[in-house]
Design an enzyme around this catalytic site. Structure first.
Site, PDB file in Angstrom:
ATOM      1  N   ARG A 188      -4.616   2.202   6.878  1.00 37.74           N
ATOM      2  CA  ARG A 188      -3.904   0.984   6.382  1.00 37.74           C
ATOM      3  C   ARG A 188      -2.505   1.755   5.504  1.00 37.74           C
ATOM      4  O   ARG A 188      -1.697   1.007   5.595  1.00 37.74           O
ATOM      5  CB  ARG A 188      -4.834   0.839   5.126  1.00 37.74           C
ATOM      6  CG  ARG A 188      -4.338  -0.190   3.880  1.00 37.74           C
ATOM      7  CD  ARG A 188      -3.472  -1.345   4.295  1.00 37.74           C
ATOM      8  NE  ARG A 188      -2.309  -1.169   3.383  1.00 37.74           N
ATOM      9  CZ  ARG A 188      -1.528  -2.135   3.203  1.00 37.74           C
ATOM     10  NH1 ARG A 188      -1.882  -3.329   4.130  1.00 37.74           N
ATOM     11  NH2 ARG A 188      -0.488  -2.157   2.426  1.00 37.74           N
TER      12      ARG A 188
ATOM     13  N   LYS B 203      -6.653  12.910  -1.491  1.00 35.19           N
ATOM     14  CA  LYS B 203      -5.998  11.938  -0.276  1.00 35.19           C
ATOM     15  C   LYS B 203      -4.819  11.287  -0.503  1.00 35.19           C
ATOM     16  O   LYS B 203      -4.035  11.246   0.382  1.00 35.19           O
ATOM     17  CB  LYS B 203      -7.138  10.938   0.126  1.00 35.19           C
ATOM     18  CG  LYS B 203      -6.797  10.009   1.300  1.00 35.19           C
ATOM     19  CD  LYS B 203      -7.870   8.948   1.662  1.00 35.19           C
ATOM     20  CE  LYS B 203      -7.816   7.767   0.624  1.00 35.19           C
ATOM     21  NZ  LYS B 203      -6.836   6.825   0.830  1.00 35.19           N
ATOM     22  N   ASN B 204      -4.860  10.645  -1.493  1.00 29.02           N
ATOM     23  CA  ASN B 204      -3.478   9.740  -1.829  1.00 29.02           C
ATOM     24  C   ASN B 204      -2.192  10.673  -1.903  1.00 29.02           C
ATOM     25  O   ASN B 204      -1.051  10.158  -2.087  1.00 29.02           O
ATOM     26  CB  ASN B 204      -3.712   9.004  -2.947  1.00 29.02           C
ATOM     27  CG  ASN B 204      -4.593   7.820  -2.600  1.00 29.02           C
ATOM     28  OD1 ASN B 204      -5.164   7.757  -1.520  1.00 29.02           O
ATOM     29  ND2 ASN B 204      -5.002   6.753  -3.608  1.00 29.02           N
TER      30      ASN B 204
ATOM     31  N   ARG C  77     -12.912   8.517   5.344  1.00 28.57           N
ATOM     32  CA  ARG C  77     -11.630   8.415   5.284  1.00 28.57           C
ATOM     33  C   ARG C  77     -11.160   9.088   3.784  1.00 28.57           C
ATOM     34  O   ARG C  77      -9.681   9.655   3.847  1.00 28.57           O
ATOM     35  CB  ARG C  77     -11.203   6.921   5.085  1.00 28.57           C
ATOM     36  CG  ARG C  77     -11.182   6.125   6.390  1.00 28.57           C
ATOM     37  CD  ARG C  77     -10.843   4.623   5.949  1.00 28.57           C
ATOM     38  NE  ARG C  77      -9.694   4.803   5.148  1.00 28.57           N
ATOM     39  CZ  ARG C  77      -9.238   3.951   4.005  1.00 28.57           C
ATOM     40  NH1 ARG C  77     -10.191   3.115   3.804  1.00 28.57           N
ATOM     41  NH2 ARG C  77      -8.340   4.114   3.277  1.00 28.57           N
TER      42      ARG C  77
ATOM     43  N   CYS D 163      -6.893  -5.942   4.828  1.00 22.20           N
ATOM     44  CA  CYS D 163      -8.002  -4.893   4.969  1.00 22.20           C
ATOM     45  C   CYS D 163      -9.126  -5.151   4.144  1.00 22.20           C
ATOM     46  O   CYS D 163      -9.180  -6.288   3.562  1.00 22.20           O
ATOM     47  CB  CYS D 163      -7.613  -3.265   4.644  1.00 22.20           C
ATOM     48  SG  CYS D 163      -7.288  -3.210   3.054  1.00 22.20           S
TER      49      CYS D 163
ATOM     50  N   ARG E 166      -3.058  -7.139   1.075  1.00 17.28           N
ATOM     51  CA  ARG E 166      -2.225  -5.941   0.891  1.00 17.28           C
ATOM     52  C   ARG E 166      -0.804  -6.362   1.597  1.00 17.28           C
ATOM     53  O   ARG E 166      -0.319  -5.657   2.526  1.00 17.28           O
ATOM     54  CB  ARG E 166      -2.809  -4.698   1.691  1.00 17.28           C
ATOM     55  CG  ARG E 166      -4.254  -4.504   0.922  1.00 17.28           C
ATOM     56  CD  ARG E 166      -4.755  -3.160   1.361  1.00 17.28           C
ATOM     57  NE  ARG E 166      -4.208  -2.116   0.508  1.00 17.28           N
ATOM     58  CZ  ARG E 166      -4.548  -0.830   0.329  1.00 17.28           C
ATOM     59  NH1 ARG E 166      -5.594  -0.543   0.835  1.00 17.28           N
ATOM     60  NH2 ARG E 166      -4.157   0.028  -0.447  1.00 17.28           N
TER      61      ARG E 166
ATOM     62  N   ASP F  24      -9.417   2.344  -7.928  1.00 19.33           N
ATOM     63  CA  ASP F  24     -10.312   3.152  -7.001  1.00 19.33           C
ATOM     64  C   ASP F  24     -11.476   3.920  -7.514  1.00 19.33           C
ATOM     65  O   ASP F  24     -12.209   4.317  -6.927  1.00 19.33           O
ATOM     66  CB  ASP F  24      -9.588   4.212  -6.582  1.00 19.33           C
ATOM     67  CG  ASP F  24      -8.331   3.981  -5.493  1.00 19.33           C
ATOM     68  OD1 ASP F  24      -8.329   2.790  -4.964  1.00 19.33           O
ATOM     69  OD2 ASP F  24      -7.319   4.714  -4.918  1.00 19.33           O
TER      70      ASP F  24
HETATM   71  C1  UD1 Z   1      -2.459   2.828  -3.414  1.00 19.68           C
HETATM   72  C2  UD1 Z   1      -3.650   3.740  -3.001  1.00 19.68           C
HETATM   73  C3  UD1 Z   1      -4.749   3.173  -3.157  1.00 19.68           C
HETATM   74  C4  UD1 Z   1      -4.979   2.493  -4.331  1.00 19.68           C
HETATM   75  C5  UD1 Z   1      -3.859   1.741  -4.846  1.00 19.68           C
HETATM   76  C6  UD1 Z   1      -3.727   1.161  -6.290  1.00 19.68           C
HETATM   77  C7  UD1 Z   1      -2.757   5.511  -1.233  1.00 19.68           C
HETATM   78  C8  UD1 Z   1      -2.676   6.010   0.012  1.00 19.68           C
HETATM   79  N1  UD1 Z   1      -3.363   4.286  -1.325  1.00 19.68           N
HETATM   80  O1  UD1 Z   1      -2.606   2.071  -2.398  1.00 19.68           O
HETATM   81  O2  UD1 Z   1      -5.839   4.095  -2.946  1.00 19.68           O
HETATM   82  O3  UD1 Z   1      -6.043   1.555  -4.610  1.00 19.68           O
HETATM   83  O4  UD1 Z   1      -2.576   2.471  -4.577  1.00 19.68           O
HETATM   84  O5  UD1 Z   1      -3.782   2.274  -7.168  1.00 19.68           O
HETATM   85  O6  UD1 Z   1      -2.136   6.236  -2.255  1.00 19.68           O
HETATM   86  N2  UD1 Z   1       1.457  -5.372  -3.444  1.00 19.68           N
HETATM   87  C9  UD1 Z   1       2.401  -6.595  -3.414  1.00 19.68           C
HETATM   88  N3  UD1 Z   1       3.325  -6.400  -2.528  1.00 19.68           N
HETATM   89  C10 UD1 Z   1       3.768  -4.998  -1.631  1.00 19.68           C
HETATM   90  C11 UD1 Z   1       2.895  -3.810  -2.104  1.00 19.68           C
HETATM   91  C12 UD1 Z   1       1.856  -4.181  -3.098  1.00 19.68           C
HETATM   92  O7  UD1 Z   1       2.212  -7.579  -3.485  1.00 19.68           O
HETATM   93  O8  UD1 Z   1       4.642  -4.877  -1.236  1.00 19.68           O
HETATM   94  C13 UD1 Z   1       0.505  -5.568  -4.162  1.00 19.68           C
HETATM   95  C14 UD1 Z   1      -0.804  -5.171  -3.589  1.00 19.68           C
HETATM   96  O9  UD1 Z   1      -1.186  -6.304  -2.831  1.00 19.68           O
HETATM   97  C15 UD1 Z   1      -1.620  -5.003  -4.784  1.00 19.68           C
HETATM   98  C16 UD1 Z   1      -0.866  -4.202  -5.500  1.00 19.68           C
HETATM   99  O10 UD1 Z   1       0.288  -4.511  -5.398  1.00 19.68           O
HETATM  100  O11 UD1 Z   1      -2.233  -6.177  -5.481  1.00 19.68           O
HETATM  101  C17 UD1 Z   1      -1.069  -2.560  -5.643  1.00 19.68           C
HETATM  102  O12 UD1 Z   1      -0.743  -2.143  -4.378  1.00 19.68           O
HETATM  103  P1  UD1 Z   1      -0.120  -0.649  -4.212  1.00 19.68           P
HETATM  104  O13 UD1 Z   1       0.058  -0.146  -5.504  1.00 19.68           O
HETATM  105  O14 UD1 Z   1       1.100  -0.903  -3.262  1.00 19.68           O
HETATM  106  O15 UD1 Z   1      -1.239   0.084  -3.568  1.00 19.68           O
HETATM  107  P2  UD1 Z   1      -1.124   0.946  -2.212  1.00 19.68           P
HETATM  108  O16 UD1 Z   1       0.090   1.783  -2.231  1.00 19.68           O
HETATM  109  O17 UD1 Z   1      -1.372   0.232  -1.009  1.00 19.68           O
END
Ligand code: UD1
Length: 429
Positions: free
Chosen positions: A95, A25-26, A402, A119, A124, A310
């Site tokens: 999301r 998925k990711n 999802r 979420c 996030r 995850d």
């Molecule tokens: C992706 C994955 C999700 C997985 C996560 C962590 C997809 C579609 N989803 O989510 O399944 O659980 O990686 O491995 O690939 N953060 C900030 N500021 C930002 C962006 C992120 O503070 O601008 C923080 C988030 O709040 C969180 C951490 O960074 O605490 C990790 O988030 P991130 O790696 O961005 O996860 P996703 O890309 O949303």
């Protein structure tokens, strides 16, 4: 339409057998977004049937792409993209739609999206994504819940971006924006998840110049245009991990065929600590369960190649029936313990303190009426139901849809007594 399907599990059946694992998925989501950068037709194989994939396809079609699905292959013709905005209702369906920011900016130089908001698993924030866009030279305004991001007259210009945290989504957005930007972009402290390399491999096969994806430093030399290509999505390491844990909890043996064993490296060590025997033969991995599962001393979720957040909920379900006390520290998402309340309904003994959960293994779980609190938390409920005495009724399974393609069929093939009951559909006002 509100999906009121339920999953009913009759527990204590050993899982045994051989399965192939769905596409990740990711990976498929950012790869579908990456097709926006292509001037032509992209053919993406191994796309699982998931509601998040449907949501991504809807947005691509809204933007002007012609998208066709034949089985697990999705073809995207991005020749005539006309729009640069994503309506709020489509953004909210998924999301991770924030990754459209980089795809649309890269192609159109302007993007208008609604802010994703929090979420089930946490706040996030998207500060890293927005700050990266500014570093490419874009102007950002946020008003009434919408982000308006526009390149200035000289267009998007490659730059050096140091991420304060290796965010998966921010790394993907930067790669997507940099691919067609002028000059060179260097990302330091980039996320190293395998799905990032998969997206970069697709873009490189279209003519992009991305070096180092999968490592901490990624260099992207901007190119003028991309042509269409074919790509096969990697197997889903989180789904593979989930089915391995399900097997371990029921005392069976599973062979996962044609996966990438190094992708599940971070979960192999804790599973071995719990007493499982795991052998790797080329692209096949076999897990044989011990008679009694043992506790896992400490699980700390970390960015890849650390233990994946995850898989935290599923591993917690396993330790709830392992002998001894296991400790979990959730370092990635601040609210990723919602499944604990549901696990307790099965008879699990779990205490939390901030980002720490302490699990005292019990001899057995009892079937319960529970709900999926989120995608991975929901899969942990299925696992608990598989090893519990009696019947488990799981609601709110739209979360599970999802990310898992027909989990009841896969688990049924392995010998589980599990079914989806889908006569509960009603219309939500
Ligand atoms: C992706 C994955 C999700 C997985 C996560 C962590 C997809 C579609 N989803 O989510 O399944 O659980 O990686 O491995 O690939 N953060 C900030 N500021 C930002 C962006 C992120 O503070 O601008 C923080 C988030 O709040 C969180 C951490 O960074 O605490 C990790 O988030 P991130 O790696 O961005 O996860 P996703 O890309 O949303």
């Amino acid at each position: 339409m509100w999906n009121l399907d339920k999953i009913i599990v009759k527990g204590r059946k050993k899982l045994n057998g051989e399965i192939s694992v769905q596409g990740a998925k990711n990976s498929v989501l950012p790869i579908l977004v990456a097709t926006l950068l292509v001037d032509g037709i992209s053919v993406i194989h191994n796309c699982p049937y998931l509601s998040d994939v449907d949501a991504t396809v809807k947005i691509l079609r809204y933007l002007g792409c012609v998208v066709k699905r034949e089985g697990h292959t999705i073809t995207v013709d991005s020749t005539n993209i006309k729009k640069f905005d994503v309506p709020d209702n489509l953004m909210r369906e998924m999301r991770s739609s924030i990754v459209f920011l980089g795809g649309i900016m890269g192609r159109m130089g302007k993007a208008v999206l609604s802010t994703p908001g929090g979420c089930e698993i946490g706040l996030r924030p998207i500060d890293l994504h927005l700050s990266a866009m500014e570093q490419f030279g874009a102007t950002i305004t946020t008003e009434n819940g919408f982000i308006d991001c526009s390149a200035k007259e000289k267009g998007l210009v490659g730059t050096r971006i140091i991420l304060s945290f290796p965010s998966v989504g921010a790394t993907e957005n930067i790669i997507l924006t940099a691919t067609l930007a002028k000059g060179v972009t260097i990302i330091s402290n980039a996320a190293r998840e395998p799905e990032i390399k998969d997206m970069a491999d697709f873009l490189n096969s279209c003519g992009a110049k991305i070096h180092g994806a999968g490592e901490s430093t990624i260099t992207i030399e901007g190119v003028r245009s991309l042509c269409g290509a074919e790509h096969t999505v990697i197997p889903d390491r989180i789904v593979a991990s989930t089915y391995m844990i399900a097997t371990a909890m029921t005392g069976g043996t599973i062979c996962l065929k044609d996966i990438v064993p190094s992708h599940i490296g971070p979960i192999i060590q804790p599973l071995r600590e719990s007493g499982c025997h795991i052998s790797v033969d080329g692209r096949n991995v076999v897990l044989a369960s011990p008679t009694h599962l043992k506790r896992i001393r400490m699980i700390r979720t970390m960015p890849h190649p650390g233990f994946p957040t995850d898989v935290q909920a599923q591993m917690m379900a396993l330790t709830s029936i392992a002998e001894g006390t296991s400790v979990f520290i959730e370092n990635i998402f601040e609210s990723r313990f919602k499944h604990i309340g549901e696990l307790i309904r099965f008879g699990a003994k779990i205490n939390t303190e901030g980002r720490m959960a302490v699990v005292e293994g019990v001899k057995s779980l009892n079937g319960a009426n529970v709900k999926a609190t989120d995608l991975r938390g929901g899969s942990a409920m299925i696992l608990a139901g598989l090893c519990a005495d009696g019947i488990t009724e799981l609601s709110e399974i739209h979360h599970i849809d999802r990310g898992y393609e027909e989990p009841e069929k896969v688990l049924g093939v392995l010998g589980a007594d599990i079914k989806r009951v889908n006569n509960y559909e009603t219309t939500k006002n």
